[in-house]
Design a protein around this motif. Structure first.
Motif, PDB file in Angstrom:
ATOM      1  N   LYS A  75      -3.803   0.762  -2.708  1.00 24.51           N
ATOM      2  CA  LYS A  75      -3.109  -0.371  -3.318  1.00 24.51           C
ATOM      3  C   LYS A  75      -2.257   0.042  -4.508  1.00 24.51           C
ATOM      4  CE  LYS A  75      -5.441  -4.231  -1.570  1.00 24.51           C
ATOM      5  NZ  LYS A  75      -6.216  -5.446  -1.775  1.00 24.51           N
ATOM      6  N   TRP A  76      -2.780   0.853  -5.338  1.00 29.69           N
ATOM      7  CA  TRP A  76      -2.059   1.322  -6.502  1.00 29.69           C
ATOM      8  C   TRP A  76      -2.782   2.578  -6.918  1.00 29.69           C
ATOM      9  CZ3 TRP A  76       2.551  -0.300  -7.983  1.00 29.69           C
ATOM     10  CH2 TRP A  76       3.055   0.119  -9.223  1.00 29.69           C
ATOM     11  N   PHE A  77      -2.289   3.328  -7.787  1.00 30.82           N
ATOM     12  CA  PHE A  77      -2.958   4.563  -8.163  1.00 30.82           C
ATOM     13  C   PHE A  77      -3.083   4.607  -9.674  1.00 30.82           C
ATOM     14  CE2 PHE A  77      -2.773   6.684  -4.141  1.00 30.82           C
ATOM     15  CZ  PHE A  77      -1.666   6.159  -3.516  1.00 30.82           C
ATOM     16  N   GLY A  78      -4.147   5.217 -10.143  1.00 31.50           N
ATOM     17  CA  GLY A  78      -4.281   5.448 -11.571  1.00 31.50           C
ATOM     18  C   GLY A  78      -3.029   6.156 -12.077  1.00 31.50           C
ATOM     19  N   VAL A  79      -2.642   7.228 -11.397  1.00 28.91           N
ATOM     20  CA  VAL A  79      -1.372   7.899 -11.663  1.00 28.91           C
ATOM     21  C   VAL A  79      -0.409   7.399 -10.603  1.00 28.91           C
ATOM     22  CG1 VAL A  79      -0.176  10.107 -11.734  1.00 28.91           C
ATOM     23  CG2 VAL A  79      -2.509   9.906 -12.606  1.00 28.91           C
ATOM     24  N   ALA A  80       0.483   6.549 -11.003  1.00 33.17           N
ATOM     25  CA  ALA A  80       1.191   5.728 -10.036  1.00 33.17           C
ATOM     26  C   ALA A  80       2.654   6.072  -9.905  1.00 33.17           C
ATOM     27  CB  ALA A  80       1.021   4.265 -10.418  1.00 33.17           C
ATOM     28  N   CYS A  81       2.955   7.364  -9.810  1.00 31.84           N
ATOM     29  CA  CYS A  81       4.384   7.690  -9.785  1.00 31.84           C
ATOM     30  C   CYS A  81       5.053   7.272  -8.484  1.00 31.84           C
ATOM     31  CB  CYS A  81       4.603   9.181 -10.041  1.00 31.84           C
ATOM     32  SG  CYS A  81       4.026  10.273  -8.746  1.00 31.84           S
ATOM     33  N   CYS A  82       4.344   7.365  -7.367  1.00 28.69           N
ATOM     34  CA  CYS A  82       5.023   7.158  -6.088  1.00 28.69           C
ATOM     35  C   CYS A  82       5.481   5.723  -5.822  1.00 28.69           C
ATOM     36  CB  CYS A  82       4.165   7.669  -4.935  1.00 28.69           C
ATOM     37  SG  CYS A  82       3.882   9.452  -5.003  1.00 28.69           S
ATOM     38  N   PRO A  83       4.625   4.721  -6.016  1.00 28.15           N
ATOM     39  CA  PRO A  83       5.081   3.373  -5.629  1.00 28.15           C
ATOM     40  C   PRO A  83       6.409   2.956  -6.277  1.00 28.15           C
ATOM     41  CG  PRO A  83       2.713   3.392  -5.941  1.00 28.15           C
ATOM     42  CD  PRO A  83       3.214   4.727  -6.396  1.00 28.15           C
ATOM     43  N   PRO A  84       6.573   3.045  -7.600  1.00 28.90           N
ATOM     44  CA  PRO A  84       7.862   2.625  -8.153  1.00 28.90           C
ATOM     45  C   PRO A  84       9.001   3.582  -7.772  1.00 28.90           C
ATOM     46  CG  PRO A  84       6.431   3.473  -9.902  1.00 28.90           C
ATOM     47  CD  PRO A  84       5.602   3.390  -8.667  1.00 28.90           C
ATOM     48  N   ASN A  85       8.685   4.808  -7.487  1.00 30.75           N
ATOM     49  CA  ASN A  85       9.719   5.756  -7.075  1.00 30.75           C
ATOM     50  C   ASN A  85      10.243   5.377  -5.691  1.00 30.75           C
ATOM     51  OD1 ASN A  85      11.350   7.925  -7.662  1.00 30.75           O
ATOM     52  ND2 ASN A  85       9.749   9.470  -7.498  1.00 30.75           N
ATOM     53  N   ILE A  86       9.322   5.008  -4.817  1.00 30.45           N
ATOM     54  CA  ILE A  86       9.744   4.561  -3.487  1.00 30.45           C
ATOM     55  C   ILE A  86      10.574   3.290  -3.624  1.00 30.45           C
ATOM     56  CG2 ILE A  86       8.913   3.646  -1.282  1.00 30.45           C
ATOM     57  CD1 ILE A  86       6.490   5.559  -1.593  1.00 30.45           C
ATOM     58  N   ALA A  87      10.150   2.380  -4.486  1.00 29.00           N
ATOM     59  CA  ALA A  87      10.878   1.125  -4.663  1.00 29.00           C
ATOM     60  C   ALA A  87      12.310   1.389  -5.142  1.00 29.00           C
ATOM     61  CB  ALA A  87      10.140   0.221  -5.661  1.00 29.00           C
ATOM     62  N   GLY A 112       0.855  -1.192   0.000  1.00 28.02           N
ATOM     63  CA  GLY A 112       0.000   0.000   0.000  1.00 28.02           C
ATOM     64  C   GLY A 112       0.880   1.227   0.000  1.00 28.02           C
ATOM     65  N   PHE A 113       0.376   2.312  -0.547  1.00 33.73           N
ATOM     66  CA  PHE A 113       1.213   3.502  -0.751  1.00 33.73           C
ATOM     67  C   PHE A 113       0.449   4.783  -0.468  1.00 33.73           C
ATOM     68  CE2 PHE A 113       2.634   0.036  -3.381  1.00 33.73           C
ATOM     69  CZ  PHE A 113       3.990  -0.002  -3.125  1.00 33.73           C
ATOM     70  N   PHE A 114       1.144   5.727   0.131  1.00 32.65           N
ATOM     71  CA  PHE A 114       0.634   7.091   0.234  1.00 32.65           C
ATOM     72  C   PHE A 114       1.333   7.942  -0.813  1.00 32.65           C
ATOM     73  CE2 PHE A 114      -0.188   6.617   5.030  1.00 32.65           C
ATOM     74  CZ  PHE A 114      -1.551   6.531   4.869  1.00 32.65           C
ATOM     75  N   TYR A 115       0.530   8.699  -1.578  1.00 35.33           N
ATOM     76  CA  TYR A 115       1.036   9.797  -2.378  1.00 35.33           C
ATOM     77  C   TYR A 115       1.268  11.000  -1.476  1.00 35.33           C
ATOM     78  CZ  TYR A 115       0.531   9.331  -7.424  1.00 35.33           C
ATOM     79  OH  TYR A 115       0.713   9.064  -8.741  1.00 35.33           O
ATOM     80  N   VAL A 116       0.219  11.234  -0.669  1.00 36.04           N
ATOM     81  CA  VAL A 116       0.093  12.451   0.131  1.00 36.04           C
ATOM     82  C   VAL A 116       0.457  12.097   1.564  1.00 36.04           C
ATOM     83  CG1 VAL A 116      -1.628  14.095   0.994  1.00 36.04           C
ATOM     84  CG2 VAL A 116      -1.673  13.358  -1.390  1.00 36.04           C
TER      85      VAL A 116
END
Lengths: 650, 650
Positions: free
Chosen positions: B408-420, B379-383
């Motif tokens: 779980k994921w975002f339509g605009v999903a920049c944060c999860p792979p950036n965190i990874a 799970g991910f927070f953008y904000v």
């Protein structure tokens, strides 16, 4: 069951003589109405173009061009006309204003189509789209404002032309809308036509107008949501991009109105709908509907209203959010929504005979409605925050809607003419009557004429509110008086004492009023109470205000301004035990009571390093602060800090 | 002038053995990368469709259909690939992951067009619109992420295929963009390609890539704004409706970058641009550009950064606002922006040799970057707000962007792979070197190999941070060591003591580091300091925090959660003199130090009337509270209140 139906006293029978409010009366007649007329006619250079009159000219075939402005631009003219009507009724003849209004009415009549249709946006822009986007199109909203305007102008002048125009429009609505097969089963995306139809019914006696208002109330939110269905039309065109993923609660259409328990959605829509529900409830003797109104009122004023009587916590979409969510620096708190709250509260107070409703009406009028207009009548706030830090009210950010300076006019200009019509009709909030009882709600110096128990009585009210709790009422009649004079005891009145022609009175309250039996042909009533400046807390569930204090005096909320107190008002701490000193000063803000008091501030020294965070101890300094009425903020310096809720030093 | 250019130690030479961080290492390799691969391939049912791989298949002619997703959807794959590269480099071979990555690379290569162009949105959707909407199109942004990914993967595996792909792309950019006549004089609406080009230059030695990066930096904001001019094209098509009335400061193009003094606009754009400016400054020996970086850094971290190392105060447009404007409950504070802050700070620290930059890098990584990801990696927070009241985080309101549960994921999903990719490359933030000096910045247990003064030294770092201020470093070499080992003294280290093989050391700091002369073939360095939980104040100019306290321990910010402390956290008052008790508990949150302390709350009793405002005195009750690291909030209960800044009871 019989409620106090249609219990208003005509505006023309309430002549306001009050010093506090007469500033605004003068503004309405001498500044606002002529100024707005110039604005509507695009005659001012440094003001955003309105194009409102031009749209009517184009629709009437008197001019060529395109429609410009908001889809509900017509209502600027309607509200202006209503203000003129109220002003003429309340303050007597003004030939120049009446001539402007007659010119406007001639134009409106010319713009009206043969079938009665009247909405310049659709007439000019999209004649094939009429009634096809009730969610966003605002045709019914616009119609409602014309009806209100027509009634006000007719009652003031006796001239029927505009009444005839709106009756043709109302007749068309009765043909187009209804539950019968073949009729459109939609209802307004923005309630307003309902209150207009009830007013028109009251003045014409035409029952089908009341029936249509009731129909719009009854059908709202029933079954599959009309607006979500409407969107599915093949040729549907979205007007407001932000309405994507439309949320029916935005327009209070998420449930049948009788099942709604919380104030939801766009605050102006909500308040206008609830006002209409109250109107229909009283006219149709509908207890269930009135009970729904009571539940919605309670949620609104006891869980979702600012101490300034404003509503609509969310800057985005100008709407209610959830119970106790009342942020002070990013709220919308639209002027028009507080006007709606006053409209709704007046109706509920008159219907139930309970004074408590007027506590909140008064709160809205003395604070947010007045804060919406500059003391020169030429600037307006849409948004009424309780805490402003101008540097942070930036375009292209979440706080872009918050302005730290009143704006001259707005592209979407609903508030200025709405404030004007409200100030022009202030009398409606002062008093009302049932057959045998005259109720005094707001103690505004005025002369009132009303029939009580079949006899005309005349009141001369002299009030020192909001500066002192001192009211005298001279009542007289040419005949021996009968019936009752009911005086509202405001919730902030301490040690209230009433004497009638020198004799004290039992202070036993009946629904928040003290009843005085009218007798003889002349009586002198004295009503006195203590009304010192006081600290107020919010319910601790209000996250934004817990641990904070606001100052009130009578109905007035007070605010700190930078001009008196320096910047960074957020670092002020006040003890709830601090003595509040009051001083009336004739030389500021048209004469006002300032409140001064001792407080402490966290010093900025010790942070000279320029760092943001650290283990620096907070160091306080003693300061003397000055608060002024919230309604007057932003009238001396522009773009400065303002604060209502101060941190408490325990 | 010669800066510490290109001073990073290869990721593969820094093996992290740390308990605190290894939770995340394991997540990256075993959970996040495979999970995200499934997401990119649309293999998960209860997750928003990514369509990312499918877009590449369509662009490659291997599948039919339409482009779906954001205009920069490709970067999800690029960042994923970069994460794989970093993971493989840092943690050794993983055949399964490498096979996934090779499959992705084959697909990327097939999607690339013969001239080197690579962006599936435009290939599929709008081949005639290439490079015509640099403001919104994100083609250059996407190119930059591919370059970064290619370098990471190449350095990890030695496989050239993806490097060749991005060199063809970079060659195309060199043909299309430049100051020469006939070339496009535009620059990226979202900076990123500049850091990619510098990385590609460093790995290939191809100077024209550096030149293009420098060109993009130099031309930005010069003359008539490129984006405002671009909008005037006849066939211009707006991609983001909210970009209407475009504000050039949003993309830091309001001024030439050397003249910019304040951190403005979209926070991720800003941080990526500033990182690139630092890269170009060091590679081209440009003191003026580096000075501009210093000014921007100072404004950002000393006036516009949250205590959690996050940036971007405005929920609307995810951007900076103004100095000291740091609201806690409606901010954006994007995870990606804190990653950008770490990228920028790392560069500035390495270039200047000043430790203070790593104070803020560490702040961002330990708090906002980690809070962005759930402890199960799914799970991910953008904000990343500092105060959450879930009831008020409603759709269709100003707080719609604030989520009280990781998504779980975002339509605009920049944060999860950036965190990874950031977690996979954590080593880059731990240490770097100049020719004769090895710098230790973040004390993360790890084994490091580096050449210092021409000799390979091996370090074994054992650190108890963030729970205790205790670090030991075993240094050894096969040869007699020379040069310097520099230990950063964190700003929160109290009574720091360093001993080398048993002998105490003079604690004289040089740019925030203690220099230890390397000698013999084996040394044992012990670094100990006190790091008790502490109260932190903000600068009183921060309106949102003045009169409040936050708890920190070492680099960690602590937070109160409802699960430990009940609801309505806003009514808590804490004395700055309260003793903070620390207790390490293996059984919560994967092992963490909890902080307990006494405080007071305003009781809600006395408000049973249900009213909002009144003259009710505040009544306190004693309570015992528990704080946990901010980075772990929202991992036990979902949709509950959380609070960082508590009201101070003076």
């Amino acid at each position: 069951m019989k409620y106090n139906a249609n219990s208003s006293i005509p505006i023309s029978d309430i002549k306001i003589t009050d010093e506090f409010w007469n500033k605004y009366r003068d503004l309405v007649g001498k500044v606002i109405i002529p100024y707005q007329w110039d604005v509507l006619n695009d005659r001012l250079e440094d003001v955003e173009t309105s194009h409102c009159i031009e749209n009517f000219k184009i629709a009437a075939g008197l001019s060529n061009g395109k429609f410009e402005g908001a889809v509900f631009q017509d209502t600027d003219l309607a509200k202006w006309l209503e203000a003129v009507g109220f002003y003429l009724a309340a303050y007597g003849c003004d030939e120049k204003l009446e001539a402007m209004a007659d010119e406007a009415i001639d134009l409106i009549e010319k713009a009206q189509q043969p079938d009665g249709y009247l909405d310049t946006f659709f007439i000019i822009n999209a004649p094939d789209k009429k009634w096809k986007n009730l969610c966003e199109g605002h045709e019914l909203y616009t119609a409602g404002h014309f009806m209100e305007a027509a009634v006000a102008y007719y009652e003031a002048t006796g001239k029927r032309k505009i009444i005839d125009v709106v009756c043709r429009l109302a007749d068309l609505l009765c043909d187009v809308f209804g539950k019968e097969e073949g009729k459109c089963h939609g209802y307004p995306g923005h309630p307003e036509v309902e209150v207009g139809l009830v007013k028109l019914y009251r003045v014409t006696g035409e029952k089908k107008y009341l029936d249509l208002a009731k129909h719009f109330i009854d059908i709202r939110g029933v079954g599959d949501n009309y607006f979500l269905e409407e969107e599915k039309q093949e040729d549907f065109e979205r007007i407001f991009p932000e309405f994507i993923n439309y949320d029916p609660s935005y327009s209070q259409s998420h449930l049948p109105v009788r099942q709604q328990k919380t104030a939801e959605g766009h605050a102006v829509r909500a308040a206008y709908l609830y006002s209409a529900m109250a109107d229909v409830a009283v006219e149709t003797d509908d207890k269930e509907l009135l009970d729904a109104c009571k539940v919605l009122w309670d949620d609104m004023v006891h869980r979702r209203m600012y101490v300034t009587g404003s509503i609509g916590s969310s800057g985005w979409l100008e709407r209610f959010t959830t119970d106790y969510d009342l942020p002070n620096d990013c709220n919308y708190s639209e002027s028009c929504a507080s006007i709606g709250l006053a409209m709704f509260g007046k109706r509920m107070g008159e219907i139930t005979g309970e004074a408590t409703y007027f506590d909140e009406v008064e709160r809205a009028l003395y604070n947010t409605v007045l804060s919406g207009i500059a003391m020169d009548g030429k600037g307006f706030f849409y948004v009424n925050p309780l805490e402003v830090w101008p540097a942070a009210c930036m375009d292209h950010t979440s706080r872009l809607h918050v302005k730290s300076e009143r704006q001259k006019w707005f592209g979407v200009a609903c508030c200025p003419p709405n404030i004007a019509r409200t100030l022009a009709s202030l009398g409606q909030y002062i008093a009302y009557k049932s057959k045998n009882k005259l109720y005094l709600n707001m103690y505004v110096s005025s002369k009132i004429k009303a029939e009580v128990s079949g006899k005309e009585v005349r009141l001369d009210i002299k009030s020192e509110i909001p500066w002192n709790g001192k009211v005298s009422v001279h009542v007289e009649s040419d005949e021996q008086m009968e019936g009752t004079l009911a005086l509202r005891i405001p919730y902030y009145a301490k040690n209230p004492k009433i004497s009638v022609s020198g004799a004290g009175l039992d202070m036993k309250q009946d629904k928040g009023y003290i009843n005085i039996t009218l007798s003889s042909t002349s009586m002198d009533v004295s009503f006195e109470f203590d009304m010192p400046a006081r600290f107020v807390h919010s319910n601790p569930k209000v996250r934004a205000d817990v641990g904070k204090l606001a100052i009130m005096k009578g109905p007035l909320v007070y605010a700190l301004e930078q001009v008196d107190n320096g910047d960074n008002l957020a670092n002020i701490f006040v003890s709830g035990k601090t003595k509040l000193q009051e001083e009336f000063d004739n030389n500021i803000l048209g004469g006002t009571t300032r409140i001064t008091f001792n407080a402490q501030r966290i010093k900025e020294e010790g942070w000279d390093s320029g760092k943001l965070y650290g283990e620096v101890e907070s160091d306080f300094e003693e300061v003397k602060l000055t608060a002024i009425p919230y309604c007057y903020w932003g009238n001396r310096q522009k773009n400065e800090e303002m604060l209502v809720w101060m941190k408490e030093k325990f």
